[in-house]
Design a protein around this motif. Structure first.
Motif, short mmCIF file in Angstrom:
data_model
loop_
_atom_site.label_atom_id
_atom_site.label_comp_id
_atom_site.label_asym_id
_atom_site.label_seq_id
_atom_site.Cartn_x
_atom_site.Cartn_y
_atom_site.Cartn_z
N LEU A 1 0.81 -1.21 0.00
CA LEU A 1 0.00 0.00 0.00
C LEU A 1 0.84 1.26 0.00
O LEU A 1 0.38 2.32 0.41
N SER B 1 -8.35 7.66 5.15
CA SER B 1 -7.09 7.59 5.91
C SER B 1 -6.42 8.95 6.00
O SER B 1 -5.30 9.07 6.41
N THR C 1 4.77 1.22 10.54
CA THR C 1 3.77 0.99 9.51
C THR C 1 4.38 0.29 8.30
O THR C 1 5.55 0.48 7.98
N THR D 1 2.17 0.43 5.62
CA THR D 1 1.29 1.08 4.65
C THR D 1 1.96 2.28 3.99
O THR D 1 1.80 2.50 2.79
N TYR D 2 2.69 3.06 4.77
CA TYR D 2 3.30 4.28 4.26
C TYR D 2 4.82 4.17 4.26
O TYR D 2 5.42 3.77 5.26
N THR E 1 -1.99 13.42 5.71
CA THR E 1 -2.57 12.15 6.13
C THR E 1 -2.35 12.00 7.63
O THR E 1 -1.21 12.00 8.09
N LEU F 1 -1.91 10.07 10.86
CA LEU F 1 -1.56 8.72 11.31
C LEU F 1 -2.23 8.39 12.63
O LEU F 1 -2.62 7.25 12.87
N ASN G 1 -3.54 0.63 9.51
CA ASN G 1 -2.40 1.20 8.80
C ASN G 1 -1.09 1.10 9.56
O ASN G 1 -0.07 1.60 9.08
N CYS G 2 -1.10 0.51 10.75
CA CYS G 2 0.17 0.40 11.48
C CYS G 2 0.34 -0.99 12.06
O CYS G 2 -0.63 -1.69 12.36
N THR H 1 -7.40 -7.17 7.72
CA THR H 1 -7.71 -5.93 7.03
C THR H 1 -8.60 -5.07 7.91
O THR H 1 -9.65 -5.50 8.35
#
Length: 854
Positions: free
Chosen positions: A16, A37, A137, A139-140, A262, A264, A278-279, A515
């Motif tokens: 992601l 998000s 994370t 995701t990022y 964004t 977090l 996301n983490c 998820t």
């Protein structure tokens, strides 16, 4: 030295990963585009510099210390139970649900508060692990973003040199530390000193790290890792120096790219360590100050919600402070009633309520014991002493009994997530492109099979996935991440994982994140309400296969685990943890679809004008327990107005009154032009099986309109499960005036309620002289009864064959003593002749053996 330009780096750290270039400036040109998000800067204020003050809106901080005394009066307490309780105000909104007047204040924005006193021997918040705040994370790709913290100094002092940002590249690397007096924003400007007002500190890593070749150091020997800091940032650590004494507030953690913000972490939760989708993890040595209302000097808070309070006898209040001056005015049918003094209020057991508390505690105020009579629709709270409230809910103190038996799970029809067969992965890595195009991965119905941490310690071969932690550092962890192309976990009740450990492995450090969910440790997995999954060394457990794999039956809802198509698995422990397969399954269905009976014709129901329409559903003449309805819509209509009438009762689908065979309410009213079948338990839905007529009602509800087609109406019987205990053929000839021993079956165990006999007769012999000897009793056929309670004595087995069912429990056998030999005796009464018993079996309406399911 500062950099003169930005360096754009791209590092793929997860599926992601965000795309684009690193934002170059923290200026008034930045904008915030909120999404699922992302969120805009507070109150829509754009950032003019890295340390611009932000409007606090309804945010009211609490600089005063809470009372240090604590009244330990014993009282009834309660944690909110969503199965039974109803929130009057859960303080989940940034604006009050009720009305705040006078010297009362609503804290609309939660924040992280960290109290630090490192002037003595004990230290806190001064290491990347025991941090003010930490976050990791997949995701990022954090190295591609500007990193922002909204901070203020509540009390004490903290200079920028003693406030540090740590960058985490991998568990095997040392955290790279940057003091705040050496970091810069997107305009190459330094950070401003902390103040008692919130400021946003936006840090540009490319402008801060002057040498873009600098590498992380290895934990093992301090040598260069070969990985540049600006190439890979998976985690953030905010920590302080060794001699700091301060109280720090953190309102938000965010990242920026190309002017887009964004968020977090906005701290809108109770548990500071609870991860989100996301983490991988986050945490702090501090605690979250939740949304609350503060009352003092006669300030009032009024809140009403008749629906939330209807049918309840108690109000639970989570409070801290001094409540000795608190007055509560009940609102009765919309009118304010007489005040109740908190000091005179009582809990359900008649106890006086505690008067002070320096931490949040929940008291339960009973209406009747506190003199409140009538239809309670709300409350007004007034206090001259300082106090805070952060939760109000109605309760009748109901609870659910913990389950004691592991569920029977339908493994035969389970959906495979991964069986780890047909492929070899000597190790896993983070190369998404290679994994997603690997034919073996695709053949396994996976989108990818990756690892972003210690991938060399996880492998797939010989039909298993192995986490090999034999050389894992004590503070490290191994990760594996897979996504399925065929599984949607939202359609299943259970995730089933077959596990075993070698060389000292256990489950204490194993956790899974799905998820849109937080990572859930194995010691928080539940197979049912209050029924935890076992340890790896369990012996008395029904789901263990011949190879020693323990099948963990994880009830997704009870375990708080949300799964769609992706699983992140983490292991931090010792030895080797081995996974044989991962499945998704439901309980064994209690109905038998193969024996469905059509009981109605169906047809179109037209309520396109918005009016009412009636449809006779069918006649359940055999009094079967389940009803299956297959619908199809016209693209406009849904089932919001559908209800079933029977025996004087009306049950609406939209209200959750129609209960499925597994005990779950059916509330999804959606309908498309494709067929949709719902199956309901008639009795659980408040309907009758003894009244066979079933009536359908549509329309006359809001703007619900359209045409619904009922394609099928079927009644379903209970599913039966049979285990043969004797398949030999036994011809028996007996007379009305003599005794004949039939046969015996030895060493029986694992009994069931029903015994079935498959008999071929001569057309004349009856069962009047049959008696069954078992479990210390001999019972004649006149007392042996079937499922309806009818004696089997008069049955004449046919020449084509007859199945005779005996309800062992209703016939008088002690089911707890049903072990050992079973004997069949004939003759001495009735009509004699010849019969042949070809099969004897146990039968029940639930599975009789867990082993049969494996």
């Amino acid at each position: 030295m500062k950099k003169s330009k930005l360096v754009v780096l791209l590092a793929v750290t997860g599926l992601l990963t965000a795309c684009g270039t690193t934002g170059g400036s923290s200026s008034s040109s930045q904008t915030s585009t909120p999404s699922s998000s992302e969120s805009s800067s507070e109150n829509g204020t754009s950032l003019t510099s890295s340390t611009s003050s932000t409007s606090e809106g309804l945010y009211v901080d609490d600089p005063e210390p809470t009372p240090t005394y604590d009244d330990e009066t014993p009282v009834v307490t309660r944690a909110f139970n969503p199965l039974f309780d109803s929130y009057l105000d859960d303080f989940s909104s940034s604006t009050p649900k009720g009305t705040v007047e006078g010297d009362a204040a609503y804290l609309g924005t939660p924040y992280l508060q960290v109290n630090i006193d490192n002037t003595g021997e004990e230290k806190t918040g001064n290491t990347p692990d025991a941090a003010v705040y930490k976050y990791a994370t997949g995701t990022y790709a954090l190295q591609e973003y500007q990193i922002a913290f909204k901070l203020k100094l509540i009390a004490g002092s903290l200079n920028l040199h003693d406030l540090k940002l740590g960058l985490r590249g991998d568990d095997s690397y040392e955290v790279y530390s940057l003091p705040f007096d050496e970091v810069y924003d997107g305009d190459l400007e330094p950070m401003a000193e902390l103040s008692t007002e919130y400021q946003e500190y936006v840090i540009d890593l490319n402008n801060t790290i002057s040498d873009d070749s600098v590498e992380y150091k290895l934990f093992s020997d301090g040598s260069d890792s070969g990985v540049r800091v600006l190439e890979k940032v998976l985690g953030l650590h905010l920590f302080v120096g060794d001699d700091v004494k301060a109280k720090l507030g953190v309102a938000e953690v965010a990242i920026y790219k190309a002017g887009v913000k964004t968020v977090l972490d906005d701290f809108a939760r109770v548990d500071v360590s609870k991860a989100d989708a996301n983490c991988w993890w986050r945490g702090s040595v501090g605690s979250i100050v939740q949304r609350n209302v503060k009352l003092v000097d006669g300030g009032t808070y009024s809140v009403s919600d008749a629906d939330a309070l209807s049918g309840y006898n108690n109000l639970a209040l989570s409070m801290k402070g001094d409540f000795r001056s608190l007055l509560i005015y009940p609102i009765l049918s919309g009118e304010q009633g007489n005040p109740i003094s908190w000091s005179e209020a009582q809990d359900p057991d008649g106890n006086a309520l505690f008067l002070t508390s320096h931490t949040y505690k929940t008291a339960v105020l009973n209406f009747a014991n506190s003199g409140i009579e009538g239809d309670v629709t709300g409350f007004v709270f007034i206090s001259t002493s300082q106090m805070w409230v952060n939760s109000l809910f109605a309760t009748n103190l109901e609870s659910k009994t913990a389950e004691l038996q592991y569920p029977y799970v339908d493994l035969a029809n389970a959906q495979v997530f991964d069986r780890f067969d047909g492929r070899i992965q000597a190790s896993l890595n983070d190369d998404y492109e290679a994994s997603s195009t690997n034919p073996d991965i695709i053949a396994a119905n996976l989108y990818y099979s990756l690892s972003y941490n210690n991938g060399s310690m996880v492998s797939v071969k010989d039909g298993v996935l192995t986490f090999d932690a034999t050389s894992l550092p004590s503070a490290g962890y191994i990760q594996a991440k897979e996504a399925s192309s065929v599984v949607n976990g939202a359609h299943y009740q259970y995730m089933v994982i077959a596990l075993k450990g070698e060389e000292g492995a256990d489950l204490s450090g194993f956790r899974i994140m799905g998820t849109g969910s937080n990572a859930v440790y194995a010691n928080d997995w539940y197979s049912g309400f209050g029924l935890k999954t076992p340890a790896l060394d369990v012996t008395n457990y029904p789901y263990i296969d011949a190879n020693g794999f323990v099948y963990m039956i994880i009830n997704l809802q009870e375990s708080g685990l949300e799964v769609a198509d992706t699983l992140d698995m983490y292991y931090s422990g010792t030895g080797k943890l081995i996974i044989n397969e991962i499945l998704f399954a439901n309980k064994v269905a209690p109905f038998d679809e193969t024996k469905a009976e059509s009981i109605g014709e169906g047809g179109d129901v037209d309520f396109s004008s918005g009016g009412y329409n009636y449809k006779y559903l069918g006649y359940n003449g055999d009094q079967l327990p389940y009803l299956a309805l297959t619908f199809k819509g016209d693209g406009t209509a849904d089932l919001a107005s559908f209800r079933i009438g029977n025996n004087g009762a009306i049950s609406w689908l939209k209200d959750g009154a129609l209960i499925d065979p597994f005990g779950n309410p059916t509330t999804d009213v959606s309908l498309t032009t494709e067929s949709r079948t719902i199956i309901i338990d008639l009795v659980a839905s408040g309907l009758s099986v003894t009244d066979p007529d079933l009536h359908g009602h549509f329309g006359d509800f809001g703007d619900n309109n359209g045409i619904v087609t009922i394609e099928a109406v079927e009644a379903l019987p209970l599913a039966s499960f049979t285990r043969v205990i004797d398949a030999s053929s036994h011809p028996i000839t007996y007379t009305a005036d003599g005794y004949t021993y039939g046969f015996g079956i030895g060493d029986l165990n694992n009994p069931a309620r029903y015994l079935t006999l498959s008999i071929v007769g001569d057309g004349t012999a009856d069962l009047a002289s049959f008696r069954l000897e078992f479990a210390g009793a001999t019972i004649w056929s006149s007392a042996l009864v079937d499922q309806t309670g009818s004696p089997i004595a008069s049955i004449v087995p046919s020449t084509e064959g007859t199945i005779v069912v005996i309800d062992m429990l209703a016939s008088g056998f002690d089911i707890d003593a049903m072990y050992g030999a079973m004997h069949f005796h004939f003759g001495g009464s009735g009509v004699g002749g010849t019969i042949t018993i070809n099969e004897v079996a146990y039968m029940d309406y639930s599975p009789m053996s867990y082993a049969d399911l494996l």
